[in-house]
Design a protein around this motif. Structure first.
Motif, PDB file in Angstrom:
ATOM      1  N   TYR A 118       0.826  -1.213   0.000  1.00  0.00           N
ATOM      2  CA  TYR A 118       0.000   0.000   0.000  1.00  0.00           C
ATOM      3  C   TYR A 118       0.862   1.266   0.000  1.00  0.00           C
ATOM      4  CZ  TYR A 118      -3.724  -3.125   1.711  1.00  0.00           C
ATOM      5  OH  TYR A 118      -4.643  -4.138   1.872  1.00  0.00           O
ATOM      6  N   PHE A 132       0.634   5.433   0.642  1.00  0.00           N
ATOM      7  CA  PHE A 132      -0.099   6.625   1.075  1.00  0.00           C
ATOM      8  C   PHE A 132       0.800   7.829   0.773  1.00  0.00           C
ATOM      9  CE2 PHE A 132      -2.204   3.285   3.283  1.00  0.00           C
ATOM     10  CZ  PHE A 132      -3.509   3.716   3.484  1.00  0.00           C
ATOM     11  N   LEU A 143      -8.659   9.783 -13.173  1.00  0.00           N
ATOM     12  CA  LEU A 143      -8.519   8.680 -12.220  1.00  0.00           C
ATOM     13  C   LEU A 143      -9.709   8.609 -11.265  1.00  0.00           C
ATOM     14  CD1 LEU A 143      -6.376   6.510 -11.670  1.00  0.00           C
ATOM     15  CD2 LEU A 143      -5.272   8.101 -10.083  1.00  0.00           C
ATOM     16  N   MET A 144     -10.238   9.768 -10.907  1.00  0.00           N
ATOM     17  CA  MET A 144     -11.434   9.813 -10.049  1.00  0.00           C
ATOM     18  C   MET A 144     -12.550  10.609 -10.744  1.00  0.00           C
ATOM     19  SD  MET A 144      -8.414  10.140  -8.210  1.00  0.00           S
ATOM     20  CE  MET A 144      -8.399  11.702  -7.407  1.00  0.00           C
ATOM     21  N   ALA A 145     -12.525  10.556 -12.074  1.00  0.00           N
ATOM     22  CA  ALA A 145     -13.545  11.234 -12.889  1.00  0.00           C
ATOM     23  C   ALA A 145     -13.626  12.728 -12.603  1.00  0.00           C
ATOM     24  CB  ALA A 145     -14.918  10.571 -12.712  1.00  0.00           C
ATOM     25  N   LYS A 201     -13.370  14.122  -9.658  1.00  0.00           N
ATOM     26  CA  LYS A 201     -13.938  14.461  -8.345  1.00  0.00           C
ATOM     27  C   LYS A 201     -12.879  14.695  -7.270  1.00  0.00           C
ATOM     28  CE  LYS A 201     -17.782  12.424  -7.108  1.00  0.00           C
ATOM     29  NZ  LYS A 201     -18.649  11.278  -6.770  1.00  0.00           N
ATOM     30  N   GLY A 202     -11.666  14.264  -7.540  1.00  0.00           N
ATOM     31  CA  GLY A 202     -10.625  14.425  -6.518  1.00  0.00           C
ATOM     32  C   GLY A 202      -9.645  15.527  -6.858  1.00  0.00           C
ATOM     33  N   HIS A 250      -5.578  14.548  -4.680  1.00  0.00           N
ATOM     34  CA  HIS A 250      -6.201  13.360  -4.080  1.00  0.00           C
ATOM     35  C   HIS A 250      -6.099  12.117  -4.962  1.00  0.00           C
ATOM     36  CE1 HIS A 250      -7.563  15.835  -0.838  1.00  0.00           C
ATOM     37  NE2 HIS A 250      -8.073  16.693  -1.688  1.00  0.00           N
ATOM     38  N   THR A 253      -5.837   8.700  -6.358  1.00  0.00           N
ATOM     39  CA  THR A 253      -6.066   7.413  -5.693  1.00  0.00           C
ATOM     40  C   THR A 253      -6.315   6.356  -6.747  1.00  0.00           C
ATOM     41  OG1 THR A 253      -7.184   8.562  -3.872  1.00  0.00           O
ATOM     42  CG2 THR A 253      -7.519   6.185  -4.008  1.00  0.00           C
ATOM     43  N   SER A 254      -5.679   5.198  -6.599  1.00  0.00           N
ATOM     44  CA  SER A 254      -6.018   4.067  -7.456  1.00  0.00           C
ATOM     45  C   SER A 254      -5.875   2.794  -6.633  1.00  0.00           C
ATOM     46  CB  SER A 254      -5.117   4.022  -8.696  1.00  0.00           C
ATOM     47  OG  SER A 254      -5.533   2.953  -9.523  1.00  0.00           O
ATOM     48  N   VAL A 255      -6.991   2.426  -6.023  1.00  0.00           N
ATOM     49  CA  VAL A 255      -6.964   1.310  -5.077  1.00  0.00           C
ATOM     50  C   VAL A 255      -6.462   0.043  -5.756  1.00  0.00           C
ATOM     51  CG1 VAL A 255      -8.428  -0.181  -3.657  1.00  0.00           C
ATOM     52  CG2 VAL A 255      -8.720   2.293  -3.570  1.00  0.00           C
ATOM     53  N   MET A 292      -3.344   4.068  -2.234  1.00  0.00           N
ATOM     54  CA  MET A 292      -4.492   4.223  -1.342  1.00  0.00           C
ATOM     55  C   MET A 292      -4.866   5.673  -1.084  1.00  0.00           C
ATOM     56  SD  MET A 292      -5.086   1.109  -1.212  1.00  0.00           S
ATOM     57  CE  MET A 292      -6.440   0.939  -0.047  1.00  0.00           C
ATOM     58  N   TYR A 312      -3.153  12.641   0.171  1.00  0.00           N
ATOM     59  CA  TYR A 312      -3.870  13.322   1.245  1.00  0.00           C
ATOM     60  C   TYR A 312      -3.370  14.752   1.376  1.00  0.00           C
ATOM     61  CZ  TYR A 312      -5.573   8.684   2.209  1.00  0.00           C
ATOM     62  OH  TYR A 312      -6.180   7.451   2.086  1.00  0.00           O
TER      63      TYR A 312
END
Lengths: 324, 352
Positions: free
Chosen positions: B85, B87, B117-119, B121-122, B126, B128-130, B135, B138
């Motif tokens: 993971y 961060f 990556l988050m359309a 929204k981030g 931010h 993120t790609s789980v 993860m 921030y």
């Protein structure tokens, strides 16, 4: 059917969920060996061991961060914040991180976690250990907000909260821990966002939450002697908010009184009043009345705290004003 | 006012003008070193392109570039297992690419497109790609160290040997969450590697002027019963060596580690910052220690063919061009996304 205290109901509910689901873990300050400062987690360490019942340092950000990171990677943590006042110390995790993770990541992150905390006044702890802060939580998009008023609901709502895929802030009322109530045998799982009609009456709708529910019921008993027949709704959850139950009762009675422990400005009753005013104005036969704590920090002395927190007498007076 | 220097130095730091250090005797195989080089070239090119797109008005808002800090993210990206993971912080483009997240959705996210990556929204802060173990990035300083602990704790409880790596800047070492997180990680012996990228500047302020110790992370390690580890963050080989050993230690159950990597950002803190508070001499000194050009010289000196490196550079450039073109051609997100995914039911409904 078994009678149990509100505090024992907490431990019973946690144990049931931990037995059912091995991914449920529980962490917080003094929760393990000490059994919780309110004795609401007695016996859990012995039953589930130190891998799943975890004592933490006094570090609220570390607690909620651990819960969040664990929830996003396959566990279902229950985190205890000893007093809800301490949420202010870790509000970044609640408001900026936990509440927003799903949205910001376009749904990639799921946070099935519960933050349990002792909320509210009645035990003379003063301004930093007695606040009712459920309205803080209600303002933040992305978290659910639950507050039971009786042992049975502690069991049913905590089970629902643990199983819920969204983060839930679970407000236990510290003045209710010693109260007793009947809890039916077997599995109880409530639905979050469903209010309970705890008294059915024709003349006025009283909406209350947590420790204000027994006070609203006591007020209803007094009002009954005056010939006023009150409905009392126990909201049980602020998010989701059961507008359907509130609105249909207001349509029937024509009068609304909210009973909140929050300080006056932006208490949850303001939102309820606003919704009813917007959607049911022409069903109302009188002003909406909010009975709240005045807009003050809470005093410690018994005589002062009792004045600050809504009492049955103040609810009675509020209903009289609502009815004109 | 400074505490004594750390007892053990993973590698010594140098001042400008000194020659590149000798190649560590434990130098990684050539394939790994070429991969490190490729990663850094891609990150460098990506960030330069992001900067150009901002100047063209195609990237809005803010973003915090990792230009000059590539070696840290590249080395850990190379050393991590796919199920580990990451961060990262708002300066997280490099760390996202380091996990194998394709460039196109990252570029599209910066540009606010639906294919982001988050359309959209981030945004830049931010990423993120789980599915890639990324993860999250921030943007509230320090908070994610506590969250990284949670992922590490979870791996331990679930009985996997996944390792969590958490990157942060020097400024984060002065906030409470840093100390809460380090203490808990040490007490719970969590499989987490904390990596401080000390780029000398806490936003617009020299870190040394607001920190009680000389090395903001390494000098704090002893407070958490951890050995101090100070490493040249602009040396990809040194970074890879410490990434490999710290991850192995965490995976073996030896608990957390805290690494301070000395590095430098070529530009300002964010888009709004021309970084005029830094002296020309300081910037020049650090540009001479640039991790990318330095590594290229070393690889050539070590016998890697220039043609090979030129090929890597050309491939990176065409990947960046392709990602840019695709991102630019994609649509803006539909209005329906505003009320999507607040809750697990996919919507934003708060009432019934």
């Amino acid at each position: 059917m078994a009678e149990m205290t509100y505090r024992d109901a907490v431990a019973v509910a946690i144990a049931k969920e931990m037995e059912r689901d091995p991914t449920v873990v529980f962490l917080g300050e003094d929760v393990g060996a000490a059994g919780g400062v309110f004795k609401a987690s007695v016996g859990l360490l012995e039953k589930f061991g130190p891998e799943r019942i975890v004592d933490t340092p006094i570090a609220e950000e570390a607690i909620l961060g651990a819960a969040m990171g664990a929830a996003m990677t396959g566990l279902r943590p229950i985190a205890e914040i000893m007093f809800s006042d301490f949420l202010a110390v870790c509000w970044d995790l609640v408001a900026n991180e936990i509440a927003k993770a799903r949205y910001m990541t376009n749904g990639q992150v799921s946070l099935p976690l519960v933050i349990r905390t002792s909320n509210g006044a009645g035990v003379r702890f003063g301004a930093q250990h007695s606040q009712s802060v459920e309205n803080w939580a209600m303002m933040i998009p992305g978290i659910k907000v639950v507050a039971p008023s009786m042992p049975r609901d502690v069991v049913g709502l905590l089970a629902a909260a643990v199983r819920d895929p969204d983060p839930v802030l679970f407000f236990e009322h510290k003045s209710l821990y010693a109260t007793k109530g009947d809890v039916e045998e077997g599995e109880i799982i409530d639905e979050l966002g469903r209010a309970a009609l705890v008294r059915q009456g024709r003349d006025v709708t009283i909406v209350a939450l947590a420790a204000m529910v027994p006070r609203a019921l006591a007020a209803a008993d007094v009002l009954a002697t005056e010939g006023i027949d009150a409905t009392v709704i126990d909201l049980r959850s602020l998010v989701p908010l059961d507008v359907t139950t509130i609105a249909s009762s207001v349509v029937a009675t024509g009068h609304l009184v909210t009973v909140e422990e929050n300080p006056r400005l932006c208490g949850w009753g303001a939102e309820v009043a606003s919704i009813v005013a917007e959607e049911c104005l022409f069903d109302l036969d009188g002003p909406i009345v909010r009975v709240t704590t005045p807009h003050v920090p809470l005093p410690a002395a018994e005589a002062l705290e009792d004045v600050a927190i809504p009492s049955p007498a103040r609810v009675v007076e509020g209903v009289r004003r609502a009815l004109g | 006012m400074f505490s004594s220097r750390p007892q053990t130095w993973t590698t010594t730091t140098r001042t400008a003008g000194e020659p590149a250090p000798p190649v560590p005797s434990t130098a990684a195989p050539e394939a790994v070193r070429l991969s490190l080089y490729r990663r850094m070239v891609e990150m460098r090119g990506f960030e330069k392109r992001a900067s150009e797109l901002f100047l063209q008005g195609l990237v809005k808002g803010t973003s915090h570039l990792g230009l000059g800090q590539e070696a840290v993210a590249a080395a850990f990206g190379e050393a991590m297992r796919p199920d580990d993971y990451t961060f990262a912080t708002y300066r997280g483009h490099n760390h996202t690419l380091a996990r194998g997240v394709p460039m196109m959705p990252v570029m599209a996210e910066l540009m606010g497109r639906e294919s982001g990556l988050m359309a959209g929204k981030g945004g830049s802060m931010h990423l993120t790609s789980v599915q890639h173990g990324m993860m999250g990035s921030y943007a509230i300083i320090g908070a994610h160290l506590t969250i990284a602990n949670g992922a590490a704790w979870s791996a331990k409880v679930r009985g996997t040997d996944q390792v969590t790596v958490c990157f942060f800047g020097d400024g984060a070492t002065n906030i409470g969450a840093f100390h809460e997180a380090l203490n808990l990680a040490a007490v719970w012996k969590l499989p987490v590697v904390f990596v401080c990228e000390n780029n000398l500047w806490m936003e617009y302020t020299p870190i040394g002027s607001v920190t009680a110790v000389r090395q903001p992370a390494a000098d704090r390690a002893s407070a958490y019963n951890l050995p101090p580890a100070l490493v040249d963050g602009n040396d990809a080989d040194a970074m890879y060596a410490i990434a490999t050993s710290s991850i192995a230690g965490a995976r073996a159950g030896n608990g957390p580690s805290l690494i301070e990597a000395l590095t430098y950002r070529h530009g300002g803190h964010s888009r709004a910052d021309p970084a005029q508070y830094r002296s020309d001499a300081e910037v020049r000194e650090w540009l001479e220690r640039d991790p990318l050009s330095r590594y290229r010289l070393r690889l050539v000196a070590e016998g890697v063919s220039s043609e090979e490196l030129v090929r890597i550079e050309a491939e990176a450039q065409s990947k960046i061009d392709e990602a840019t073109a695709q991102a630019q051609a994609s649509a803006e997100p539909p209005a329906s996304l505003v009320e999507k995914d607040v809750f697990a039911d996919g919507g934003a409904t708060w009432r019934r």
